[in-house]
Write an enzyme that holds these catalytic residues in place. Structure first.
Site, mmCIF file in Angstrom:
data_model
loop_
_atom_site.group_PDB
_atom_site.id
_atom_site.type_symbol
_atom_site.label_atom_id
_atom_site.label_comp_id
_atom_site.label_asym_id
_atom_site.label_seq_id
_atom_site.Cartn_x
_atom_site.Cartn_y
_atom_site.Cartn_z
ATOM 1 N N TYR A 1 13.159 61.926 -4.442
ATOM 2 C CA TYR A 1 14.394 62.714 -4.531
ATOM 3 C C TYR A 1 14.115 64.095 -5.112
ATOM 4 O O TYR A 1 14.561 65.114 -4.580
ATOM 5 C CB TYR A 1 15.426 61.979 -5.387
ATOM 6 C CG TYR A 1 16.701 62.761 -5.603
ATOM 7 C CD1 TYR A 1 17.600 62.955 -4.560
ATOM 8 C CD2 TYR A 1 16.998 63.314 -6.846
ATOM 9 C CE1 TYR A 1 18.775 63.678 -4.759
ATOM 10 C CE2 TYR A 1 18.165 64.038 -7.050
ATOM 11 C CZ TYR A 1 19.046 64.219 -6.002
ATOM 12 O OH TYR A 1 20.204 64.947 -6.206
ATOM 13 N N SER B 1 19.619 70.570 -7.270
ATOM 14 C CA SER B 1 19.813 69.686 -8.417
ATOM 15 C C SER B 1 18.855 70.101 -9.520
ATOM 16 O O SER B 1 17.801 70.682 -9.241
ATOM 17 C CB SER B 1 19.529 68.236 -8.007
ATOM 18 O OG SER B 1 19.454 67.394 -9.139
#
Length: 233
Positions: A156, A143
């Site tokens: 995250y 990501s």
């Protein structure tokens, strides 16, 4: 004839979103695709859709990527159904609150178990066969949060930094073995998880990430596309 005719692929987290998009694209290019996730109902729907498309094959296997035995059993079923795995797409992931201040330890553990351990379990399950055959391709979906940290993404982002580190280390470990590694870091993609996020520009589509996967795995055997970052304009 599809570019991936005769290839065997596994896509984790394939029940929806980016994973489902990648599975559809690989199958449209002729690959036999093993679909994994924890929601068997959604996997079966995608399996039927791919079969109706008539270009590739599909097999739905319910799998918890945080459970090593589950992952090993899934790869065994893939081998029995189609043969040795050529392409393994580590897409399954958890995107939860992720602040340290919140003290949500269970959420941290879920993200660490799926986003980091799950990646490693997936690689471990197919790498010996790939090395033995001197061919194979591991795709890790990271990501842009693996580059940038916000005040609400601490844990995250840490897991996605880890995915990038695993990808970079693997690429060096596997140099000149014939096994390739590609890390793909998407920006905001229009999926169920991002529905509540408002942007001042169009979000990426799942097909955009899927086409990047096909691009990487269809390069000549001597070409290793190490990293792709995809952002909305």
């Amino acid at each position: 004839m599809g570019k991936l005719k005769g290839k065997i692929a596994v896509v984790t987290g394939a029940s929806s979103g980016i994973g489902a998009g990648i599975a559809r694209e690989l199958a449209s290019e002729g690959a036999s695709v093993v679909l994994t996730a924890r929601s068997m109902e959604k996997l079966k729907e995608l399996e039927n859709e791919i079969h109706q498309q008539g270009k590739g094959k599909a097999l739905a296997v319910k799998t918890d990527m945080a459970n090593r035995d589950n992952v090993e059993e899934m790869v065994k079923k893939a081998n029995e159904a189609f043969g040795d795995v050529d392409i393994f797409v580590n897409n399954a992931g958890q995107m939860l609150t992720g602040t340290v201040r919140s003290g949500e330890v269970k959420e941290w553990e879920q993200m660490i178990d799926v986003n980091i351990k799950g990646i490693l379990y997936g690689v471990h399950s197919v790498l010996p066969s790939m090395l033995e055959r001197s061919t194979g391709h591991i795709i890790n979906i990271a990501s842009v949060s693996g580059y940038e940290v916000t005040k609400t993404s601490t844990v995250y982002s840490a897991t996605k930094f880890a995915v990038r580190a695993i990808s970079m280390g693997l690429e060096k470990e596997l140099a000149r073995t014939g096994v390739r590694v590609t890390n793909i870091s998407p920006g905001m993609v229009a999926t169920r998880l991002s529905n509540s996020t408002v942007m001042d520009r169009k979000k990426l589509e799942t097909e955009d990430i899927a086409k990047a996967v096909v691009y990487a795995v269809t390069q000549p055997a001597y070409v290793n596309v190490n990293e792709i970052t995809i952002r909305p304009v």
